[in-house]
Each structure stands twice: as C-alpha cells, then as structure tokens.
Design a protein around this motif. Structure first.
Motif, PDB file in Angstrom:
ATOM      1  N   SER A  23       0.765  -1.008   0.121  1.00 58.29           N
ATOM      2  CA  SER A  23      -0.034  -0.154  -0.154  1.00 58.29           C
ATOM      3  C   SER A  23       1.019   1.322   0.385  1.00 58.29           C
ATOM      4  CB  SER A  23      -0.504  -0.001   1.229  1.00 58.29           C
ATOM      5  OG  SER A  23      -1.711  -0.842   1.341  1.00 58.29           O
ATOM      6  N   ILE A  24       0.293   2.410  -0.697  1.00 58.64           N
ATOM      7  CA  ILE A  24       0.785   3.237  -0.904  1.00 58.64           C
ATOM      8  C   ILE A  24      -0.050   4.714  -0.884  1.00 58.64           C
ATOM      9  CG2 ILE A  24       2.893   3.077  -2.727  1.00 58.64           C
ATOM     10  CD1 ILE A  24       1.957   3.748  -4.408  1.00 58.64           C
ATOM     11  N   PRO A  25       0.868   5.752   0.158  1.00 54.27           N
ATOM     12  CA  PRO A  25      -0.137   7.144  -0.694  1.00 54.27           C
ATOM     13  C   PRO A  25      -0.414   7.061  -1.873  1.00 54.27           C
ATOM     14  CG  PRO A  25       1.655   7.493   1.027  1.00 54.27           C
ATOM     15  CD  PRO A  25       2.178   6.008  -0.095  1.00 54.27           C
ATOM     16  N   THR A  26      -1.779   7.902  -2.058  1.00 58.02           N
ATOM     17  CA  THR A  26      -1.965   8.260  -3.450  1.00 58.02           C
ATOM     18  C   THR A  26      -1.569   9.384  -3.797  1.00 58.02           C
ATOM     19  OG1 THR A  26      -4.670   8.291  -2.311  1.00 58.02           O
ATOM     20  CG2 THR A  26      -4.805   9.388  -4.565  1.00 58.02           C
ATOM     21  N   VAL A  27      -0.521  10.056  -3.749  1.00 60.32           N
ATOM     22  CA  VAL A  27      -0.099  11.419  -4.128  1.00 60.32           C
ATOM     23  C   VAL A  27       1.068  10.612  -4.590  1.00 60.32           C
ATOM     24  CG1 VAL A  27      -0.682  12.754  -2.320  1.00 60.32           C
ATOM     25  CG2 VAL A  27       0.949  12.189  -1.811  1.00 60.32           C
ATOM     26  N   MET A  28       2.132   9.369  -3.974  1.00 63.53           N
ATOM     27  CA  MET A  28       3.371   8.918  -4.612  1.00 63.53           C
ATOM     28  C   MET A  28       3.466   7.832  -6.213  1.00 63.53           C
ATOM     29  SD  MET A  28       5.153   7.962  -1.612  1.00 63.53           S
ATOM     30  CE  MET A  28       6.793   7.195  -2.268  1.00 63.53           C
ATOM     31  N   SER A  29       2.292   7.509  -5.916  1.00 61.25           N
ATOM     32  CA  SER A  29       1.648   6.721  -7.471  1.00 61.25           C
ATOM     33  C   SER A  29       1.695   7.213  -8.668  1.00 61.25           C
ATOM     34  CB  SER A  29       0.363   6.256  -7.341  1.00 61.25           C
ATOM     35  OG  SER A  29      -0.994   7.288  -7.500  1.00 61.25           O
ATOM     36  N   LYS A  30       2.468   8.618  -8.923  1.00 60.00           N
ATOM     37  CA  LYS A  30       2.234   9.514 -10.156  1.00 60.00           C
ATOM     38  C   LYS A  30       4.167   9.819  -9.869  1.00 60.00           C
ATOM     39  CE  LYS A  30      -1.944  11.450 -10.779  1.00 60.00           C
ATOM     40  NZ  LYS A  30      -2.257  12.627 -11.246  1.00 60.00           N
ATOM     41  N   LEU A  31       4.343   9.379  -8.858  1.00 61.01           N
ATOM     42  CA  LEU A  31       6.333   9.118  -8.558  1.00 61.01           C
ATOM     43  C   LEU A  31       7.047   8.813  -8.805  1.00 61.01           C
ATOM     44  CD1 LEU A  31       5.982  11.766  -5.888  1.00 61.01           C
ATOM     45  CD2 LEU A  31       6.655  12.167  -7.930  1.00 61.01           C
ATOM     46  N   ILE A  32       5.651   7.172  -8.261  1.00 58.83           N
ATOM     47  CA  ILE A  32       7.194   5.516  -8.657  1.00 58.83           C
ATOM     48  C   ILE A  32       6.818   4.897 -10.336  1.00 58.83           C
ATOM     49  CG2 ILE A  32       6.518   3.654  -7.886  1.00 58.83           C
ATOM     50  CD1 ILE A  32       5.794   4.398  -5.480  1.00 58.83           C
TER      51      ILE A  32
END
Length: 95
Positions: free
Chosen positions: A60-69
């Motif tokens: 699980s990741i924070p939603t804001v991180m999904s575009k950075l990975i």
C-alpha cells in the motif's frame, strides 16, 4: 459500600489488563522489511514489487506517490506489516 468498592476494583483490574494486553499484542505483531525490489505495477493506492529473490508483494502507498514511482525501476524500500492489515504499508522508498 464495600460491595461497590469490590466491583470498582475488579473493573479497574480488568481495564488495565486489557490495555496492557492490547499494547503488547499491537507492538509485537508489527514486522518491518527493507529490500531492493523492482516495481512491476503501479496503481492509485498500491504497487506490486518483485524483490531480488523473485518474491512478489503488493504494498500500500499514499495516493500522491503513485505518480512518482516508475514501473520497471529498482528501488530500496522499507515497509511494515501489522497483524490486522491486509497488505504491507510503505514506510520509505529510495531510487
């Protein structure tokens, strides 16, 4: 009066026991993992990673991180898994 104090003492003992038990169980059931892994897939709230030994994990990741990975990149990541969570939660990630 004596009967009321006896019930109060019993309830306080029970409450303290439950609190101590909850703290011990909560602290002892958390596992931390740090590993180098390649990101296979990125979704809004999760990433799927494959470590160097081939084990696949959904984290699980924070939603804001999904575009950075980025997919197919290798990262060093740390995540924690608690007994009551369905999947591990990302604590940190570094390229």
């Amino acid at each position: 009066m004596y009967n009321w104090m006896k019930k109060w003492r019993w309830l306080m003992t029970l409450a303290v026991t439950i609190i101590v038990y909850s703290v011990i169980v909560g602290a002892s059931s958390t596992t931390y993992t740090g590993e180098v892994a390649t990101v296979s897939d990125v979704n809004a709230n999760t990433i799927i990673v494959k470590n160097l030994s081939g084990r696949v994990t959904t984290v699980s990741i924070p939603t804001v991180m999904s575009k950075l990975i980025q997919v197919n990149n290798e990262y060093y990541m740390e995540y924690e898994k608690r007994r009551w969570q369905k999947r591990p939660k990302l604590v940190s990630i570094e390229p």
